[in-house]
Design a protein around this motif. Structure first.
Motif, PDB file in Angstrom:
ATOM      1  N   TRP A 185      33.835  64.446 -22.400  1.00  0.00           N
ATOM      2  CA  TRP A 185      32.886  64.482 -21.293  1.00  0.00           C
ATOM      3  C   TRP A 185      31.693  63.556 -21.525  1.00  0.00           C
ATOM      4  CZ3 TRP A 185      34.504  65.883 -16.927  1.00  0.00           C
ATOM      5  CH2 TRP A 185      35.482  66.861 -16.796  1.00  0.00           C
ATOM      6  N   GLN A 186      31.239  63.469 -22.795  1.00  0.00           N
ATOM      7  CA  GLN A 186      30.167  62.514 -23.046  1.00  0.00           C
ATOM      8  C   GLN A 186      30.629  61.087 -22.784  1.00  0.00           C
ATOM      9  OE1 GLN A 186      28.543  63.016 -26.958  1.00  0.00           O
ATOM     10  NE2 GLN A 186      27.422  64.902 -26.433  1.00  0.00           N
ATOM     11  N   GLY A 187      31.841  60.781 -23.218  1.00  0.00           N
ATOM     12  CA  GLY A 187      32.382  59.448 -22.952  1.00  0.00           C
ATOM     13  C   GLY A 187      32.622  59.217 -21.469  1.00  0.00           C
ATOM     14  N   TRP A 188      33.085  60.250 -20.789  1.00  0.00           N
ATOM     15  CA  TRP A 188      33.350  60.112 -19.345  1.00  0.00           C
ATOM     16  C   TRP A 188      32.051  59.843 -18.583  1.00  0.00           C
ATOM     17  CZ3 TRP A 188      31.906  62.285 -14.766  1.00  0.00           C
ATOM     18  CH2 TRP A 188      32.720  62.040 -13.651  1.00  0.00           C
ATOM     19  N   VAL A 189      30.980  60.589 -18.924  1.00  0.00           N
ATOM     20  CA  VAL A 189      29.693  60.391 -18.248  1.00  0.00           C
ATOM     21  C   VAL A 189      29.162  58.988 -18.507  1.00  0.00           C
ATOM     22  CG1 VAL A 189      27.281  61.126 -18.181  1.00  0.00           C
ATOM     23  CG2 VAL A 189      29.104  62.831 -18.200  1.00  0.00           C
ATOM     24  N   GLY A 190      29.235  58.516 -19.768  1.00  0.00           N
ATOM     25  CA  GLY A 190      28.772  57.170 -20.077  1.00  0.00           C
ATOM     26  C   GLY A 190      29.571  56.110 -19.342  1.00  0.00           C
ATOM     27  N   TRP A 191      30.907  56.278 -19.299  1.00  0.00           N
ATOM     28  CA  TRP A 191      31.763  55.321 -18.589  1.00  0.00           C
ATOM     29  C   TRP A 191      31.438  55.322 -17.082  1.00  0.00           C
ATOM     30  CZ3 TRP A 191      36.806  53.728 -21.018  1.00  0.00           C
ATOM     31  CH2 TRP A 191      37.481  52.792 -20.221  1.00  0.00           C
ATOM     32  N   TYR A 192      31.324  56.519 -16.540  1.00  0.00           N
ATOM     33  CA  TYR A 192      31.047  56.667 -15.110  1.00  0.00           C
ATOM     34  C   TYR A 192      29.720  55.997 -14.728  1.00  0.00           C
ATOM     35  CZ  TYR A 192      29.844  59.103 -10.745  1.00  0.00           C
ATOM     36  OH  TYR A 192      29.466  59.392  -9.457  1.00  0.00           O
ATOM     37  N   LEU A 193      28.656  56.268 -15.517  1.00  0.00           N
ATOM     38  CA  LEU A 193      27.350  55.696 -15.200  1.00  0.00           C
ATOM     39  C   LEU A 193      27.336  54.184 -15.411  1.00  0.00           C
ATOM     40  CD1 LEU A 193      24.946  58.386 -16.705  1.00  0.00           C
ATOM     41  CD2 LEU A 193      25.496  57.993 -14.308  1.00  0.00           C
ATOM     42  N   ALA A 194      28.027  53.692 -16.394  1.00  0.00           N
ATOM     43  CA  ALA A 194      28.068  52.249 -16.640  1.00  0.00           C
ATOM     44  C   ALA A 194      28.740  51.514 -15.484  1.00  0.00           C
ATOM     45  CB  ALA A 194      28.789  51.960 -17.954  1.00  0.00           C
ATOM     46  N   ASP A 195      29.874  52.049 -15.009  1.00  0.00           N
ATOM     47  CA  ASP A 195      30.551  51.417 -13.880  1.00  0.00           C
ATOM     48  C   ASP A 195      29.696  51.484 -12.608  1.00  0.00           C
ATOM     49  OD1 ASP A 195      32.612  50.791 -15.475  1.00  0.00           O
ATOM     50  OD2 ASP A 195      34.092  52.127 -14.566  1.00  0.00           O
ATOM     51  N   GLY A 196      29.101  52.660 -12.355  1.00  0.00           N
ATOM     52  CA  GLY A 196      28.285  52.793 -11.157  1.00  0.00           C
ATOM     53  C   GLY A 196      27.046  51.922 -11.203  1.00  0.00           C
ATOM     54  N   LEU A 197      26.394  51.841 -12.380  1.00  0.00           N
ATOM     55  CA  LEU A 197      25.191  51.021 -12.493  1.00  0.00           C
ATOM     56  C   LEU A 197      25.527  49.536 -12.369  1.00  0.00           C
ATOM     57  CD1 LEU A 197      22.162  51.238 -12.922  1.00  0.00           C
ATOM     58  CD2 LEU A 197      22.548  51.073 -15.390  1.00  0.00           C
ATOM     59  N   GLY A 198      26.674  49.132 -12.892  1.00  0.00           N
ATOM     60  CA  GLY A 198      27.092  47.739 -12.720  1.00  0.00           C
ATOM     61  C   GLY A 198      27.273  47.382 -11.259  1.00  0.00           C
ATOM     62  N   ALA A 199      27.865  48.313 -10.485  1.00  0.00           N
ATOM     63  CA  ALA A 199      28.037  48.061  -9.050  1.00  0.00           C
ATOM     64  C   ALA A 199      26.695  48.011  -8.328  1.00  0.00           C
ATOM     65  CB  ALA A 199      28.924  49.142  -8.437  1.00  0.00           C
TER      66      ALA A 199
END
Length: 699
Positions: free
Chosen positions: A158-172
């Motif tokens: 879940w920590q990895g999922w949250v980091g991945w999710y926020l990184a993709d969203g912030l890049g967009a």
């Protein structure tokens, strides 16, 4: 021609493949650049730049090219993952997740919004946040961390999922607006030196962000310093629109993440875990970017409203310049296209109710023909509709139940209905055009009625003049015979009254003819040396009987040798009208006449002591058929003062009235004076009377 048609698909495929290769290379480059935003000892970036790149490309590209671009994205992801030692299965799932992220984000935004997306509307920013920032990272984060958990190693899913999710969203959120706003030219039109101003503003922002986030050990108030950078970002949004907001947010985000990853600045020294510091800087950047983009979109929305109001004001000015719709209506298209729409069509209804195109700009003929009947049958003020070519707003032009025509505002390439504000704008535009058409129709009818009236007056005056002349001669002959008969004295006064009334009627007929001659320029001035004092005395003597019957005693003062080159007959007529006016409205009161010369001007003053004139009517009484009193109380046609002014102005002079109710009226007539008549050697030739402009009517 055939060879060109055969080469066209090949050229198109080469173009698509070239862009796909360019996308592949840019994806690899941004993936390498994302390594700058890694928080050691983590291996994943806090801002995934390729997510913004792919979303921007798919939003701008046609859907039929998406498969080729998806292959480029898939191959770029599949090639790089094994280089980092990940299994091929992980690489495959990561590539699928990146492709799904792009398709979900671009597909939802294209479904919710009109193409192209330029982030100049608040709904564009909302769609970017929902689709690009919240929903599209779900498949990529889930498949990515799922692959790591199943085929690789993961300490905390879940920590990895949250980091991945926020990184993709912030890049967009950070990268997509930059690419879209710089790709679309004119996102903030009319700004000279805009790029120079933006470069200077970004330099100041970079310096402020470097100082704010580069502090080694901030404390106290310095912990709140990140918010000191926001005014620069918001200022860029207000001054430069979406382009400024997106670029400033990207500069702020890059410096904030780099310094925070190095353990500097307010976020880098938070007393929390590494994941908390990453989350803090990500949330800060997302809020700052979305706030700036929203502010820029609202500023664009306000500019659009102001531009619409300006266009409506210009439409009113254009329509008021001329009463010829054929001349003004085509100019409306230049105000609307391409400023507010891709195309514009305006139809006018003919006598049989059919719609005939009067203006067509930027609209294909087949679309115009297809819209013509729906506009004609429109039962409401306006209607929004979608056509294969784009979005359309239809509006009818109607005034007091009469259908005058219709119009259509077209946005080619749009896939959604135009907003209600566009329909309101088109309704207002149609109302302006309907008023202009109605005014043009009323003016044409009024001009035709005036022309008909003038022709009737001319014909009637000519027809009346002949029998009146004959009747006057017969009465005069009969009066002479009666004078020779004994016992006819009681009858003679009645004959004289009849002769005077016939003479008055004849003067009225001549006045009508003079009005026609003046209006058409057919009346000429026969100039000759005239002594104004002698002329006034002659006129007074000629109308002495009328003055006596009106009970008006005349006092006359005149300077000697007040002379000029004038038309004696016309000036006699003008003075007769002035005396007749004084006798009519000042009956039983004295009349004062003065003649003098002052600074090269001959002056004639006619003053009565009658009922006077209201100040607001002093200028109006010189108009044709104009009166300051009721026609039931005082007779006449209202032509005397009009003819007087025309005669005076034809001589190069002026006339004005000074009066107050109940205090009489004073008429001051000025003419250009000349030397003594004995100094003239020859008699000048007749001077043509200036014709009134076509279609004009004195007031």
């Amino acid at each position: 021609m055939a060879s060109k048609e055969q080469n066209r698909p090949r050229t198109l495929s080469g173009e698509v493949l070239g862009r796909a290769v360019l996308l592949w290379g840019a994806f690899l480059g941004l993936k390498a650049l994302s390594s700058l935003f890694v928080f050691p000892p983590q291996e994943s970036a806090s801002v995934w730049l390729p997510s913004g790149l792919t979303l921007a490309v798919f939003l701008h590209a046609e859907k039929r090219r998406w498969p080729v671009y998806l292959v480029a994205v898939f191959l770029a992801e599949l090639m790089l993952v094994p280089l980092y030692g990940e299994p091929w299965g992980v690489a495959f799932l990561w590539a699928v997740g990146n492709c799904l992220r792009t398709v979900v984000g671009a597909g939802l935004m294209r479904r919710w919004l009109d193409a192209p997306v330029n982030l100049s509307r608040p709904r564009d920013v909302a769609a970017l946040f929902l689709a690009g920032g919240l929903l599209s990272p779900l498949p990529s984060a889930t498949l990515g961390m799922g692959a790591v958990a199943l085929l690789g190693h993961a300490d905390s899913f879940w920590q990895g999922w949250v980091g991945w999710y926020l990184a993709d969203g912030l890049g967009a959120v950070l990268v997509t607006p930059v690419l879209l706003s710089w790709k679309r030219e004119g996102s903030w039109p009319g700004r000279r030196w805009g790029n120079v101003e933006l470069a200077g503003l970004l330099g100041v922002l970079a310096l402020a962000a470097h100082v704010t986030f580069g502090v080694p050990s901030p404390g106290s108030v310095l912990l709140s310093m990140p918010y000191a950078c926001l005014p620069f970002v918001l200022w860029a949004a207000l001054r430069q629109g979406p382009r400024g907001a997106a670029t400033a947010s990207l500069v702020l985000g890059a410096l904030a993440v780099i310094h925070t990853a190095a353990g500097r600045g307010p976020f880098g020294l938070l007393p929390a875990t590494l994941q908390d510091r990453v989350l803090a800087v990500q949330v800060f950047l997302a809020v700052a970017s979305l706030s700036a983009l929203t502010l820029a979109a609202m500023a664009c929305e306000r500019r659009r409203v102001e531009r619409s109001q300006w266009v409506l004001a210009e439409v009113g000015a254009v329509l008021a310049e001329s009463m010829n719709p054929r001349e003004t209506l085509p100019r409306l298209a230049r105000l609307l296209v391409p400023e507010l729409a891709s195309g514009f069509v305006l139809w006018l209804a003919d006598e049989e109710g059919r719609f005939v195109p009067a203006v067509r700009v930027g609209v294909p003929p087949e679309l115009e023909a297809r819209l013509r009947e729906p506009v004609r049958r429109l039962s409401v003020l306006s209607r929004r509709c979608l056509e294969p070519e784009g979005a359309v707003v239809l509006a009818r032009m109607r005034h007091r139940g009469r259908l005058l025509g219709g119009m259509a505002l077209v946005q080619l390439g749009r896939t959604h209905l135009p907003p209600p504000r566009v329909a309101s704008f088109v309704e207002e535009l149609a109302h302006h055009c309907a008023l202009a058409l109605e005014n043009a129709r009323l003016l044409s009818e009024a001009q035709q009625a005036i022309l008909t009236r003038d022709e009737f007056i001319t014909v009637a005056a000519h027809e009346l003049r002949t029998p009146l002349t004959a009747l006057k001669l017969q009465l005069q002959g009969l009066a002479r015979r009666l004078q020779q008969l004994s016992g006819a004295e009681p009858v003679l006064p009645r004959f004289h009254v009849a002769v005077r009334q016939i003479s008055r009627l004849g003067r009225l007929v001549e006045s009508l003819l003079d009005v026609r001659r003046i209006h058409t320029g057919q009346l000429q001035l026969v100039r000759e040396p005239v002594d104004l004092g002698e002329l006034v005395q002659d006129v007074v003597d000629r109308v002495s009987h009328e003055l006596e019957r009106a009970g008006c005693e005349v006092s006359f003062k005149a300077e000697s040798h007040v002379t000029g080159l004038w038309d004696r007959t016309q000036l006699e007529q003008a003075l007769t009208h002035l005396l007749g006016n004084a006798m009519k409205f000042g009956a039983g009161h004295p009349i004062e006449l003065e003649v003098e010369q002052h600074e090269g001007q001959a002056r004639l003053l006619v003053r009565d002591h009658g009922i006077g004139v209201d100040p607001e009517a002093l200028e109006r009484i010189f108009g044709r058929f104009e009166r300051a009193v009721s026609v039931r109380e005082y007779g006449g046609l209202g032509l005397g003062l009009f003819l007087t002014r025309q005669i005076v102005e034809a001589h190069g002079g002026t006339i004005q009235a000074i009066s107050q109710p109940g205090q009489g009226a004073t008429f001051l007539l000025e003419l250009p004076a000349s030397p003594h008549p004995s100094d003239y050697a020859t008699e000048p030739a007749p001077t043509p009377w200036p014709a009134a402009p076509a279609g004009s009517h004195p007031t």
